[in-house]
Motif scaffolding. Structure first.
Motif, mmCIF file in Angstrom:
data_model
loop_
_atom_site.group_PDB
_atom_site.id
_atom_site.type_symbol
_atom_site.label_atom_id
_atom_site.label_comp_id
_atom_site.label_asym_id
_atom_site.label_seq_id
_atom_site.Cartn_x
_atom_site.Cartn_y
_atom_site.Cartn_z
ATOM 1 N N LYS A 117 -110.945 28.015 -17.994
ATOM 2 C CA LYS A 117 -111.659 29.126 -18.644
ATOM 3 C C LYS A 117 -110.958 30.445 -18.324
ATOM 4 O O LYS A 117 -110.722 31.268 -19.214
ATOM 5 N N ASP A 118 -110.602 30.604 -17.067
ATOM 6 C CA ASP A 118 -109.918 31.821 -16.640
ATOM 7 C C ASP A 118 -108.584 31.970 -17.370
ATOM 8 O O ASP A 118 -108.219 33.058 -17.825
ATOM 9 N N ALA A 119 -107.867 30.848 -17.524
ATOM 10 C CA ALA A 119 -106.548 30.900 -18.166
ATOM 11 C C ALA A 119 -106.678 31.338 -19.627
ATOM 12 O O ALA A 119 -105.933 32.197 -20.099
ATOM 13 N N VAL A 120 -107.648 30.764 -20.344
ATOM 14 C CA VAL A 120 -107.801 31.139 -21.756
ATOM 15 C C VAL A 120 -108.220 32.610 -21.849
ATOM 16 O O VAL A 120 -107.687 33.373 -22.664
ATOM 17 N N ASN A 121 -109.135 33.027 -20.988
ATOM 18 C CA ASN A 121 -109.565 34.424 -21.038
ATOM 19 C C ASN A 121 -108.434 35.390 -20.705
ATOM 20 O O ASN A 121 -108.405 36.515 -21.212
ATOM 21 N N THR A 122 -107.489 34.926 -19.886
ATOM 22 C CA THR A 122 -106.344 35.774 -19.545
ATOM 23 C C THR A 122 -105.545 36.126 -20.794
ATOM 24 O O THR A 122 -104.959 37.201 -20.887
ATOM 25 N N ALA A 123 -105.545 35.214 -21.775
ATOM 26 C CA ALA A 123 -104.806 35.469 -23.015
ATOM 27 C C ALA A 123 -105.319 36.725 -23.718
ATOM 28 O O ALA A 123 -104.597 37.365 -24.482
ATOM 29 N N TYR A 124 -106.599 37.065 -23.473
ATOM 30 C CA TYR A 124 -107.171 38.241 -24.115
ATOM 31 C C TYR A 124 -106.829 39.532 -23.386
ATOM 32 O O TYR A 124 -107.025 40.613 -23.901
ATOM 33 N N GLU A 125 -106.409 39.401 -22.135
ATOM 34 C CA GLU A 125 -106.336 40.582 -21.289
ATOM 35 C C GLU A 125 -104.921 41.038 -20.983
ATOM 36 O O GLU A 125 -104.722 42.056 -20.355
ATOM 37 N N THR A 126 -103.923 40.235 -21.364
ATOM 38 C CA THR A 126 -102.587 40.567 -20.874
ATOM 39 C C THR A 126 -101.516 40.205 -21.900
ATOM 40 O O THR A 126 -101.812 39.693 -22.971
ATOM 41 N N THR A 127 -100.260 40.471 -21.529
ATOM 42 C CA THR A 127 -99.146 40.128 -22.428
ATOM 43 C C THR A 127 -98.863 38.631 -22.355
ATOM 44 O O THR A 127 -99.305 37.956 -21.421
ATOM 45 N N LEU A 128 -98.073 38.144 -23.314
ATOM 46 C CA LEU A 128 -97.734 36.716 -23.317
ATOM 47 C C LEU A 128 -96.983 36.347 -22.037
ATOM 48 O O LEU A 128 -97.310 35.351 -21.379
ATOM 49 N N THR A 129 -96.013 37.155 -21.658
ATOM 50 C CA THR A 129 -95.210 36.821 -20.472
ATOM 51 C C THR A 129 -96.093 36.768 -19.229
ATOM 52 O O THR A 129 -96.031 35.824 -18.442
#
Ligand code: CAA
Length: 259
Positions: free
Chosen positions: A210-222
């Protein structure tokens, strides 16, 4: 289990269900209702017997938005010192267990925003999504202009937010706002099935996923890919990773222990 005035709370196995229950106002999200939702979410998040949480409303309305009658006379000094969105609504963003919005009927304004704060939206075939705040001389205030745009893209979000056009369930599925559309009668059983599947898996890997998917919303791809790599490698420290892979190799079902 705690008693609430505006929500109903129950469990089905390891799935906690929070039902918004203010039918006379189509579940308009007043302060009391949102405080109760926050309290119930926190209680389920802390409960080791619960693995996933469903947030739902009635067949007619998930929620018709923030409570307009409660908001209408608030002044700027009132709202700047009591940020009702930040203080009460965003608890859902702090929950570590998956939160599934099971949406039937209207999910408008803050109702659509609350659903979008959840980890996924399962929609009944009668669901209607919209951000009609423009009709009131305001704009979305609980993340709608940001989350809707990220979910469905600029052009559709712009049309919905600028004209208050509602989207039905079929369009919401085509636009990727919801994970799936099911017949109204199947909404809660299907949401519970998702919760049960999650409950059968490793709790730590679910929380990290869940944390990993939510990270996609908060940061750059790299940065997101780097964060995912750290999380992926970190899971090799769990007993559940050993068990999951051993079970695969031994052609048996894994017995996860959440360790
Ligand atoms: N706030 C307060 N009360 C609400 C409400 C809301 N958001 N939505 C509905 N209600 C109340 C109605 O006032 C009505 O109460 P009374 O019987 O006491 O008059 C009751 O719920 C039933 O509503 P309707 O009679 O309007 O029902 P309907 O079936 O004819 O229409 C509807 C349904 C299209 C959803 C209509 O109620 C509606 O347009 N509601 C407002 C939707 C809206 O503007 N939402 C955005 C709110 S602002 C916001 O959310 C800000 C933010 O971003 C955080």
């Amino acid at each position: 289990m705690a008693e609430y005035g505006m929500i109903l709370v129950e469990t089905q196995g390891k799935v906690g269900i929070i039902r918004l229950n203010r039918p006379q106002a189509l579940n308009a999200l007043c302060d009391q209702l949102m405080s109760e939702v926050g309290e119930a979410l926190r209680a389920f998040d802390k409960d080791p017997g619960i693995a996933a949480i469903i947030l739902t409303g009635s067949e007619k309305a998930f929620a018709a938005g923030a409570d307009i009658k409660e908001m209408k006379d608030r002044t700027f000094p009132d709202v700047i010192f009591d940020d009702f969105i930040g203080d009460r609504w965003e608890t859902v963003l702090e929950i570590r267990k998956p939160v599934i919005a099971a949406v039937a009927g209207f999910a408008l304004g803050g109702g659509c925003e609350l659903a979008m704060m959840c980890d996924m939206i399962l929609a009944a075939d009668n669901a209607k999504f919209g951000q009609p705040e423009i009709n009131l001389g305001i704009i979305p205030g609980a993340g709608g202009s940001q989350r809707l745009t990220r979910a469905i893209g600029k052009s559709k979000a712009m049309e919905m937010i600028l004209t208050a056009r509602m989207m039905d369930a079929a369009e919401a599925e085509r636009a990727n706002l919801v994970c799936r559309v099911v017949p109204l009668a199947e909404l809660i059983p299907e949401a519970v099935k998702i919760g049960e599947k999650i409950a059968s898996l490793s709790g730590p890997s679910i929380a990290i996923a869940k944390d990993a998917v939510n990270t996609a919303y908060e940061t750059t791809l790299t940065e997101g890919v780097k964060a995912e790599r750290r999380m992926f490698l970190g899971l090799f420290a769990t007993a559940d990773q050993k068990e999951g892979m051993a079970a695969f190799a031994e052609k048996r079902k894994p017995a996860f222990t959440n360790r």
